[in-house]
Design an enzyme around this catalytic site. Structure first.
Site, mmCIF file in Angstrom:
data_model
loop_
_atom_site.group_PDB
_atom_site.id
_atom_site.type_symbol
_atom_site.label_atom_id
_atom_site.label_comp_id
_atom_site.label_asym_id
_atom_site.label_seq_id
_atom_site.Cartn_x
_atom_site.Cartn_y
_atom_site.Cartn_z
ATOM 1 N N LYS A 112 -4.653 -31.761 -18.096
ATOM 2 C CA LYS A 112 -3.706 -29.756 -17.834
ATOM 3 C C LYS A 112 -1.952 -30.933 -17.870
ATOM 4 C CE LYS A 112 -5.556 -28.729 -14.203
ATOM 5 N NZ LYS A 112 -7.045 -30.249 -13.656
ATOM 6 N N ARG A 156 -6.611 -23.141 -7.526
ATOM 7 C CA ARG A 156 -7.630 -24.161 -7.477
ATOM 8 C C ARG A 156 -8.872 -23.329 -6.335
ATOM 9 N NH1 ARG A 156 -4.695 -28.735 -8.989
ATOM 10 N NH2 ARG A 156 -6.495 -30.256 -8.770
ATOM 11 N N ARG A 163 -6.904 -43.653 -17.187
ATOM 12 C CA ARG A 163 -5.713 -43.152 -16.612
ATOM 13 C C ARG A 163 -5.540 -43.635 -15.567
ATOM 14 N NH1 ARG A 163 -4.629 -36.742 -14.961
ATOM 15 N NH2 ARG A 163 -5.964 -37.380 -13.788
ATOM 16 N N ARG A 206 -1.554 -43.495 -9.116
ATOM 17 C CA ARG A 206 -2.370 -42.813 -8.032
ATOM 18 C C ARG A 206 -4.233 -43.365 -7.766
ATOM 19 N NH1 ARG A 206 -2.943 -36.819 -10.935
ATOM 20 N NH2 ARG A 206 -4.326 -36.573 -9.426
ATOM 21 N N ARG A 208 -13.182 -34.820 -6.547
ATOM 22 C CA ARG A 208 -12.584 -34.148 -6.636
ATOM 23 C C ARG A 208 -13.598 -33.652 -7.779
ATOM 24 N NH1 ARG A 208 -7.978 -38.000 -9.447
ATOM 25 N NH2 ARG A 208 -7.443 -36.597 -10.147
#
Ligand code: AMP
Length: 372
Positions: free
Chosen positions: A196, A271, A310, A316, A328
């Site tokens: 996204k 969300r 990533r 992160r 998540r």
């Protein structure tokens, strides 16, 4: 605020079901109170719009009464081009009767004039008009309207018997047309790692939109150790969702900072269902709306792989720990995935295959963005 889409237009709730019931009850009480003790009135509803109002009104009318319905139809006379209005359905002898007309709405008064005209010749004892709604700003006649439920401004309304091009009559509340939206607002949707952020960065340039990533805003706040950042950190580190109230307020602030935007790409928001409802209500206050939810669809196995990859460079912590990543996904599957149904019910859901090269996916997304 409740919003509904009918054909191509958006309407927001103006008068709730409960308020309508109170208006109708008050009207029925007033009408009864003003009639002589043993009078048996004949209520005549003007179809189609009055059917819900008439049935609720009659239920609230405590006394003997007769009920009939008529329809006012337009004819184009064969010999003249003049439009002729005729009531269909009044065949009975009305001599000496107290007739009380039930109308859903009176605006310019043209229909009302026809009604007066037609009943003038029927030797009634009395003719009275009850109109649920009245638009004082556009009323052009001198004719009396004895009972008005509620005066409203001159905006198009639907629901509770009234239609927009055939639809909307079955809505239990009254909805008012919103002014035309100016923005293009898109929810870019998908599970964590669907791409996204990458796609939003490309699409915001192409469509001149403002990109709001709630995750990025949280991370910015965490980095700068703001109050919001401190609050959000513990949730984010665990892969949990930040509480709705905090996230919704933050989102509103971000939108308000960009009040002259052409529109927004919402990335990572909403969300939860309550975030989606809050977003609809917030935009509706601005006479704006979500044009579409565009969802990147990617199988979960591929996503975990992508996120771990990533995580090597993103810095992160929630991208490197497999347990947090799984949490998540759990949050996504239990709280967020259902939003597909929410937007599908509005006719605003667009699924896009999110597997392929970045360019391929941008092109697929663009095909949807162009339509919205
Ligand atoms: P993201 O960058 O979109 O993957 O978001 C990272 C984290 O920020 C999420 O796992 C949540 O902890 C938090 N977050 C971002 N957006 C929201 C939201 N709309 N509601 C609740 N928490 C959010």
């Amino acid at each position: 605020m409740k919003i509904t889409k009918i054909h191509d237009l958006y309407f927001k709730e103006l008068i709730s079901e409960k308020e309508l019931q109170e208006i109708v009850k008050t009207l029925a009480l007033q009408v009864k109170k003003d009639l002589p003790e043993n009078e048996v009135p004949l209520f005549i509803g003007i179809l189609n719009g009055c059917f819900m109002f008439a049935s609720d009104f009659i239920r609230q009318y405590k006394g003997d009464c007769e009920i009939s319905f008529v329809k006012l139809a337009s004819y184009n006379g064969t010999e003249s081009s003049e439009e002729v209005k005729k009531l269909i359905g009044v065949n009975e002898d009305l001599t000496g009767k107290t007739v009380i007309i039930l109308e859903d709405i009176i605006d310019t008064g043209t229909t009302l004039q026809e009604i007066y005209e037609i009943f003038r010749h029927k030797n009634l004892k009395e003719l009275k008009i009850v109109s649920l709604f009245f638009k004082p700003d556009v009323y052009r006649k001198e004719l009396p309207i004895e009972y008005i439920g509620k005066s409203i401004e001159d905006k198009f309304i639907v629901g509770y018997g009234l239609d927009y091009d055939g639809l909307g009559r079955n809505l239990p509340a009254i909805y008012q047309l919103t002014t035309q939206p100016k923005m293009k607002n898109i929810v870019l949707f998908g599970p964590p790692g669907a791409g996204k952020g990458t796609q939003a960065t490309l699409l915001k340039e192409k469509y001149n939109l403002v990109h709001i990533s709630t995750g990025d805003v949280f991370r910015y706040n965490i980095k700068n150790e703001t109050e919001l950042g401190v609050l959000a950190k513990k949730y984010i580190d665990a892969g949990d969702l930040v509480p709705d109230e905090v996230t919704i307020n933050m989102l509103k602030e971000e939108v308000n900072k960009n009040s002259d935007a052409n529109g927004f790409i919402f990335d990572g928001f909403p969300r939860t269902e309550s975030q989606a409802q809050a977003l609809d209500a917030f935009l509706a206050e601005k006479n704006e709306r979500i044009n579409g939810m565009v969802a990147l669809e990617v199988p979960e196995d591929l996503l975990v792989e992508r996120i771990l990859e990533r995580g090597k460079t993103s810095g992160r912590s929630d991208d490197t720990d497999e347990e947090k990543i799984r949490n998540r996904f759990n949050e996504y599957n239990t709280k967020t995935a259902i939003l597909k149904d929410f937007y599908q019910a509005q006719g605003n859901f667009y699924g896009v295959d999110g597997v392929g090269t970045i360019d391929e996916i941008t092109e697929r997304l663009s095909n949807v963005f162009d339509k919205l």
